[in-house]
Design an enzyme around this catalytic site. Sequence first.
Site, mmCIF file in Angstrom:
data_model
loop_
_atom_site.group_PDB
_atom_site.id
_atom_site.type_symbol
_atom_site.label_atom_id
_atom_site.label_comp_id
_atom_site.label_asym_id
_atom_site.label_seq_id
_atom_site.Cartn_x
_atom_site.Cartn_y
_atom_site.Cartn_z
ATOM 1 N N ASP A 32 -5.592 -7.349 4.051
ATOM 2 C CA ASP A 32 -6.129 -6.159 4.699
ATOM 3 C C ASP A 32 -5.984 -6.251 6.209
ATOM 4 O O ASP A 32 -5.697 -7.305 6.753
ATOM 5 C CB ASP A 32 -7.623 -6.028 4.374
ATOM 6 C CG ASP A 32 -7.842 -5.638 2.926
ATOM 7 O OD1 ASP A 32 -6.945 -5.018 2.344
ATOM 8 O OD2 ASP A 32 -8.921 -5.973 2.390
ATOM 9 N N MET A 71 -19.252 -0.290 8.517
ATOM 10 C CA MET A 71 -18.419 0.917 8.672
ATOM 11 C C MET A 71 -19.175 2.015 9.424
ATOM 12 O O MET A 71 -20.248 1.791 9.954
ATOM 13 C CB MET A 71 -17.953 1.427 7.299
ATOM 14 C CG MET A 71 -17.180 0.377 6.540
ATOM 15 S SD MET A 71 -16.535 0.924 4.964
ATOM 16 C CE MET A 71 -17.866 0.504 3.854
ATOM 17 N N LYS A 120 -4.963 -0.464 6.243
ATOM 18 C CA LYS A 120 -4.696 0.810 6.893
ATOM 19 C C LYS A 120 -5.374 0.767 8.231
ATOM 20 O O LYS A 120 -6.285 -0.026 8.472
ATOM 21 C CB LYS A 120 -5.238 1.965 6.067
ATOM 22 C CG LYS A 120 -6.686 1.702 5.600
ATOM 23 C CD LYS A 120 -7.632 2.776 5.961
ATOM 24 C CE LYS A 120 -9.070 2.315 5.731
ATOM 25 N NZ LYS A 120 -10.055 3.185 6.275
HETATM 26 N N1 SAH Z 1 -16.032 -6.953 2.624
HETATM 27 C C1 SAH Z 1 -16.321 -6.910 4.030
HETATM 28 C C2 SAH Z 1 -16.760 -5.528 4.481
HETATM 29 C C3 SAH Z 1 -15.701 -4.491 4.280
HETATM 30 S S1 SAH Z 1 -16.153 -2.963 4.970
HETATM 31 C C4 SAH Z 1 -17.372 -7.951 4.360
HETATM 32 O O1 SAH Z 1 -17.982 -8.535 3.473
HETATM 33 O O2 SAH Z 1 -17.543 -8.242 5.547
HETATM 34 C C5 SAH Z 1 -15.506 -3.128 6.609
HETATM 35 C C6 SAH Z 1 -16.631 -3.109 7.589
HETATM 36 O O3 SAH Z 1 -17.153 -4.409 7.768
HETATM 37 C C7 SAH Z 1 -16.230 -2.682 8.960
HETATM 38 O O4 SAH Z 1 -16.150 -1.288 9.090
HETATM 39 C C8 SAH Z 1 -17.365 -3.254 9.784
HETATM 40 O O5 SAH Z 1 -18.518 -2.492 9.678
HETATM 41 C C9 SAH Z 1 -17.617 -4.556 9.075
HETATM 42 N N2 SAH Z 1 -16.842 -5.613 9.716
HETATM 43 C C10 SAH Z 1 -15.829 -6.311 9.205
HETATM 44 N N3 SAH Z 1 -15.370 -7.219 10.083
HETATM 45 C C11 SAH Z 1 -16.112 -7.072 11.190
HETATM 46 C C12 SAH Z 1 -16.149 -7.716 12.451
HETATM 47 N N4 SAH Z 1 -15.287 -8.686 12.765
HETATM 48 N N5 SAH Z 1 -17.065 -7.325 13.352
HETATM 49 C C13 SAH Z 1 -17.939 -6.349 13.072
HETATM 50 N N6 SAH Z 1 -17.961 -5.709 11.902
HETATM 51 C C14 SAH Z 1 -17.071 -6.073 10.963
#
Ligand code: SAH
Length: 500
Positions: A36, A173, A58
């Site tokens: 991703d 998100m 994406k």
């Molecule tokens: N499966 C992932 C979440 C996927 S949804 C998990 O467990 O972390 C993607 C969202 O995760 C982003 O829109 C953001 O809100 C959060 N996210 C992912 N990486 C991030 C980062 N490095 N810093 C802040 N938020 C993050």
Amino acid sequence: MNEVKVFLVGAGPGDPGLITRRGLDLLRSCDVVLYDRLVSPALLDEAPAEAERVFVGKDVGDLLMPQATIDALIIESARAGKRVVRLKGGDPFVFGRGADEAQALAAAGISFEIVPGVTSATAVPAYAGIPVTHSGVSSSFTVLTAHESATRADSAERWRSLATGAQTLVFLMGVGALEETVARLIEAGRDPNEPAAIIEWGTTPKQRTVVGTLESIAGAAREAQIKPPATTIVGPVIRLRAAMDWFESRPLFGRRVVVTRPKVDSRSMADALTILGADVIHVPILEIVDPPSWDELDGALKRLNDGAFEWVAFASAHAVAKTFERLGALGLDARAFAGSKVAAVGTATERALIDEGIRPDLVPVRFTAKELAASMGRGSGAVLLPRPLEAPRGIVDNLTAAGWDVVEVTAYDTRPAEVDPDAAARIAEGDFDIVTFLSPSAVDAFMDAFGSVSDEKLVACIGPSTAEAAKGRGLRVDIVPDEHTAEGLVAALLDAKPAR
Ligand code: SAH
């Protein structure tokens, strides 16, 4: 038993160190990795060089690759008999559609394994110095998505339970829908004056944290131009950040440092910088290659074995490595040094010798050509100096001036390496603060590749001959450590102030 073909692996939130050991083992042995957008590029480097890397993410705003297409790609790779790692940001089952993929695999009769990951829901706040729970402050947390789809259609009742159900709320998100989400929470009974924080690019050197209240956070995020990926957190635990902000407060946090060392020896320096918080840009500008011929070195090593040299002087770990490579090829070993004394310039050189079973007789206190000659004193015996094809004259000139009979032999050569296009683009765009050079040849290769370094950047050189080379190429040299080692250079960066 059905052999597992697909591994749904959580990559962690951004810091490549936050993948699990199981995940890393699988990544290192896969045939294909489907990844991703939020997966750290450093993790992709862990996959075997010949592994296929397929981007199925994406960009926000762009069309999403339909889930069905991703599912089909995974299934197709597995059916082709490949070992497939599906690498997903954070934890695969936290809003990652990992469960959809597992369902699709199950339906297709393909066996899979789930490797959980460190989710951004807890790790991103932790890197901002905010624990999601703390005794006496918060004993519960809710993770929700602030995606528009969730905000629009949901009932007032659901919002009431979300808003008031847990002491800590974490939103993934929905940066664009923040205003609306906050309004809903307040409407549903959450205190508008409660602390709130939003963290962009958490756990990476680009991390930014904006703190406010529930009422002010959306405006503050807009003002600071916070963009995805960002995690929002609401609750009294945010007050703990004042004492716990460990990540953004590290001494080199956010400083963008270019490391030009050859790939083989940039690791330790890059790691040291990363621990101090720097955003390390790897531009291994040179690679170490064999010299045009081994004749010189081989001939000298045979004479060494016959006791022809009073001293052997090594000025780099590469010279040590190539010397021992050739000793082996000639059927010799460390005993060839029995009749000679050994000098090492620099701690890395000393370590390389010790690894080969040779404890150097001399390691000059300061790692310069002058100091080497001064510590060896005057003499007239033969000194073997294995060196790169093109080397600065300093060591030879100083030793010769002290009476020694220096025999220079070519042990290795360097040539410009192919630079990773992303790193090259960052340099070309000036997206860095400090450039570091550990050898004159690195200066030349860098300047040949990039032409110039603008005035507002800092230039750091390991020692006087590298600094001379930099000045010779028109650079202003800002930093030369007292101790001419990679460690010394890193330490000197801690004291460096921005040029402007
Ligand atoms: N499966 C992932 C979440 C996927 S949804 C998990 O467990 O972390 C993607 C969202 O995760 C982003 O829109 C953001 O809100 C959060 N996210 C992912 N990486 C991030 C980062 N490095 N810093 C802040 N938020 C993050």
